[in-house]
Write a protein that holds these residues in place. Structure first.
Motif, PDB file in Angstrom:
ATOM      1  N   THR A  66       0.483   4.977  -6.564  1.00 54.29           N
ATOM      2  CA  THR A  66       1.819   5.306  -6.082  1.00 54.29           C
ATOM      3  C   THR A  66       1.994   6.810  -6.228  1.00 54.29           C
ATOM      4  O   THR A  66       1.705   7.363  -7.290  1.00 54.29           O
ATOM      5  CB  THR A  66       2.894   4.579  -6.897  1.00 54.29           C
ATOM      6  N   ASP A  94       3.212   4.234  -1.517  1.00 55.13           N
ATOM      7  CA  ASP A  94       2.129   3.425  -2.091  1.00 55.13           C
ATOM      8  C   ASP A  94       0.924   3.549  -1.173  1.00 55.13           C
ATOM      9  O   ASP A  94       1.053   3.451   0.052  1.00 55.13           O
ATOM     10  CB  ASP A  94       2.541   1.949  -2.197  1.00 55.13           C
ATOM     11  N   TYR A 112      -0.709   1.962  -9.315  1.00 51.27           N
ATOM     12  CA  TYR A 112       0.197   1.046  -8.638  1.00 51.27           C
ATOM     13  C   TYR A 112       0.516  -0.147  -9.548  1.00 51.27           C
ATOM     14  O   TYR A 112      -0.374  -0.720 -10.182  1.00 51.27           O
ATOM     15  CB  TYR A 112      -0.427   0.551  -7.337  1.00 51.27           C
ATOM     16  N   ASP A 113       1.775  -0.503  -9.580  1.00 48.87           N
ATOM     17  CA  ASP A 113       2.222  -1.623 -10.417  1.00 48.87           C
ATOM     18  C   ASP A 113       3.160  -2.483  -9.582  1.00 48.87           C
ATOM     19  O   ASP A 113       4.266  -2.050  -9.245  1.00 48.87           O
ATOM     20  CB  ASP A 113       2.924  -1.103 -11.665  1.00 48.87           C
ATOM     21  N   SER A 114       2.722  -3.667  -9.225  1.00 47.34           N
ATOM     22  CA  SER A 114       3.538  -4.535  -8.361  1.00 47.34           C
ATOM     23  C   SER A 114       4.713  -5.157  -9.105  1.00 47.34           C
ATOM     24  O   SER A 114       5.697  -5.565  -8.494  1.00 47.34           O
ATOM     25  CB  SER A 114       2.672  -5.645  -7.763  1.00 47.34           C
ATOM     26  N   MET A 115       4.618  -5.232 -10.447  1.00 45.66           N
ATOM     27  CA  MET A 115       5.707  -5.822 -11.235  1.00 45.66           C
ATOM     28  C   MET A 115       5.994  -4.939 -12.451  1.00 45.66           C
ATOM     29  O   MET A 115       5.619  -5.255 -13.587  1.00 45.66           O
ATOM     30  CB  MET A 115       5.335  -7.240 -11.686  1.00 45.66           C
ATOM     31  N   SER A 142       7.462   0.518   3.917  1.00 47.47           N
ATOM     32  CA  SER A 142       6.238  -0.026   3.327  1.00 47.47           C
ATOM     33  C   SER A 142       5.352  -0.665   4.391  1.00 47.47           C
ATOM     34  O   SER A 142       5.789  -0.958   5.508  1.00 47.47           O
ATOM     35  CB  SER A 142       6.580  -1.057   2.255  1.00 47.47           C
ATOM     36  N   GLU A 178      -2.922 -11.522   2.541  1.00 47.50           N
ATOM     37  CA  GLU A 178      -3.288 -10.148   2.225  1.00 47.50           C
ATOM     38  C   GLU A 178      -4.646  -9.771   2.813  1.00 47.50           C
ATOM     39  O   GLU A 178      -4.891  -8.601   3.118  1.00 47.50           O
ATOM     40  CB  GLU A 178      -3.314  -9.952   0.704  1.00 47.50           C
ATOM     41  N   SER A 180      -3.362  -0.177  -2.316  1.00 51.65           N
ATOM     42  CA  SER A 180      -2.550  -0.663  -3.446  1.00 51.65           C
ATOM     43  C   SER A 180      -3.137  -0.244  -4.805  1.00 51.65           C
ATOM     44  O   SER A 180      -3.024  -0.977  -5.784  1.00 51.65           O
ATOM     45  CB  SER A 180      -2.403  -2.191  -3.390  1.00 51.65           C
TER      46      SER A 180
END
Length: 556
Positions: free
Chosen positions: A260, A253, A280-283, A199, A378, A257
């Motif tokens: 994916t 990814d 994209y889904d971070s959680m 990553s 970030e 962001s």
């Protein structure tokens, strides 16, 4: 039947030759031999007489007995196994398990049993993964030739380099390296970790493997960097829908962001592979999916609105379809998205800093502090991504200039605005083919690495390179005896495993090298848990088989 009686007679002779040291064993063998049905369960006979009759003559008798028994290839076994495998690939894991259990009742052949056990493990894993499935938002799905699907990923142009030379790899996919800057990031030339990707933040590594916990074929895994151990942690299967009973590869990814991407050959002809684009889904939230129809629909990963909006009709008027313009359009959209992201991050930071200044709540201030620090960390990454994207956009413009290709940036920008302003339409993702880089010639260097003979259970089993046993008393675990050479997958992770061809033409396989009986018995428990129920401890003196009881006496 004559063969059985002859072999039993050989066993009795071998045991009788031990003298008076094993009267109980002789009685046990005679009692069992009187009641042995056809086909003979040799493993039970071996278990009864192992300790007292562990000699070369006895082993030859056992080999004869095992070889002489008729191993009938019951057609029901192959049929049930084929049906179970078909159900496994249709995600009906529970039904497949039932057929595996039926097949197990109709065979005593070691190889068939191992095939059935493998199918059972895959199905059990699949059933477990259905309890923790993820339902993503699918943006796009497109099929590409298997020999170039990776060129359609949003990575650097000419970053993929074909490889010439004798290198191992996944069957059917060309050997390639992806290089970004001076470092190689992705390679398909590693059977253990196919298409491994680290990553952007260096904290996660995604790869495919066929030798870890999975549903069969190549599944997708993630391993996180362990700062304390300075190494990668235990790989975790990414589960449904990323992993399947088919082959799944190359999880990436995007730098912004937003998306994916991953590839899978589920539902594809042999020469093709699908590339899926997800939001994209971070959680990601995991949930149980029980209904088989729902499972199959989930695994198809059909893009939102695909049924009503054909691919060739999407934004046909607004977005030109030639490859060069599409590449420029995609890069321009990427630049704009990154600028928007930086603007939104700064705006959110200003709001959170204001709330922090006005808040008296300790917990709220702690939460805001963590969030502000995260966003501040970030921002430089987004800035670097924007600089790279702008440079790449300018590079494309220069290529167009020298090639005489005419583009209208204003028109393309207007087309992007029109696409983004239509809220009722599903999000559109444009695949752009990158050019491959120069071919890299690889000459494998043979490095002699000392083999580790420590008993281990690994993701993939290993045969001992040298079948010779050390001097003195050593113990091993007799694992199984089969009519043809075993494969690595049949070892179920055992290492080291020693192969010995018997006079009968069959093959004996034993695991480990132990200097004490206690260590061997502890390892035996672990071996049996892998499914080798008839495994047992054997002993050797200077490479020659001896009774376990004699070996223990010598060590007193």
């Amino acid at each position: 039947m004559i063969g059985h009686l002859l072999a039993i007679s050989l066993i009795l002779t071998a045991v009788d030759s031990l003298g008076t040291a094993a009267p109980d064993t002789v009685a046990a063998v005679r009692l069992d031999s009187a009641a042995i049905p056809v086909p003979v369960n040799v493993d039970e006979v071996i278990s009864d007489v192992t300790d007292a009759a562990d000699t070369a003559d006895f082993r030859h008798a056992v080999d004869t007995l095992d070889y002489s028994r008729p191993i009938v290839d019951d057609p029901r076994v192959s049929r049930l196994l084929a049906e179970a495998d078909s159900l496994r690939k249709c995600y009906e894991f529970t039904k497949a398990l039932g057929l595996c259990r039926q097949a197990m009742e109709y065979t005593s052949d070691s190889l068939k049993i191992l095939e059935i056990e493998d199918c059972q493990i895959f199905c059990e894993n699949g059933a477990n993964m259905l309890e923790y499935a993820y339902i993503p938002a699918v943006v796009e799905r497109k099929r590409f030739p298997k020999d170039e699907f990776f060129l359609y990923y949003p990575l650097d142009d000419r970053g993929w380099h074909p490889v010439s030379g004798q290198v191992p790899g996944y069957d059917g996919i060309p050997q390639v390296f992806y290089a970004s800057g001076d470092s190689v990031q992705v390679t398909s030339a590693d059977l253990e970790r196919v298409y491994s990707v680290v990553s952007e933040d260096g904290k996660a590594m995604y790869f495919s493997s066929a030798s870890l916990y999975g549903m069969g074929g190549y599944d997708l895994y993630v391993s996180y960097w362990d700062e304390q151990k300075s190494g990668w942690g235990t790989p975790v299967n990414m589960g449904i829908p990323f992993s399947s009973p088919y082959d799944d590869f190359l999880y990436v990814d995007t730098e912004d962001s937003r998306y994916t991407l991953f590839a899978s050959d589920r539902g594809c002809p042999a020469d093709s592979i699908n590339v899926y684009v997800l939001e994209y889904d971070s959680m990601p939230i995991r949930t149980a999916v029980v209904d088989i129809a729902q499972v199959k629909k989930l695994m198809e990963l059909e893009p939102q609105g695909e049924a009503t909006v054909p691919q060739e009709d999407k934004a046909e008027d607004a977005m030109p379809e030639d490859e060069d313009t599409a590449r420029y359009t995609m890069k321009m959209a990427e630049v704009r998205a990154l600028r928007d992201s930086i603007y939104m991050y700064n705006k959110a930071l200003d709001e959170e800093r204001s709330r922090f200044a006005l808040s008296d709540d300790v917990e709220e201030r702690a939460r805001l502090t963590a969030e502000i620090l995260r966003k501040e960390s970030e921002l430089p990454k987004l800035g670097e991504s924007l600089e790279r994207s702008v440079a790449e956009l300018q590079k494309i413009e220069m290529e167009f200039l020298f090639s005489g290709i005419s583009i209208d940036p204003d028109k393309i920008s207007t087309a992007i605005d029109a696409r983004e302003s239509v809220d009722t339409d599903p999000e559109v993702y444009t695949f752009v083919r990158r050019s491959p880089g120069d071919t890299i010639t690889v000459t494998p260097i043979e490095v002699e690495e000392e083999f580790d003979y420590t008993f281990m259970i690994l993701p993939e089993g290993r045969f001992a390179p040298d079948g010779n046993l050390p001097e003195g008393v050593v113990y091993q675990i007799q694992v199984f005896n089969v009519g043809r050479k075993a494969t690595v997958s049949q070892l179920k992770g055992l290492s080291p495993v020693f192969e010995k061809a018997a006079a009968s033409g069959r093959y004996n396989y034993s695991a480990g090298l132990f200097t004490s009986y206690a260590d061997a018995t502890r390892a035996l428990v672990r071996v049996k848990k892998l499914g080798f129920k008839n495994a047992y401890v054997v002993a050797y003196l200077n490479g020659t088989s001896i009774a376990v009881s004699k070996a223990r006496e010598l060590q007193k």
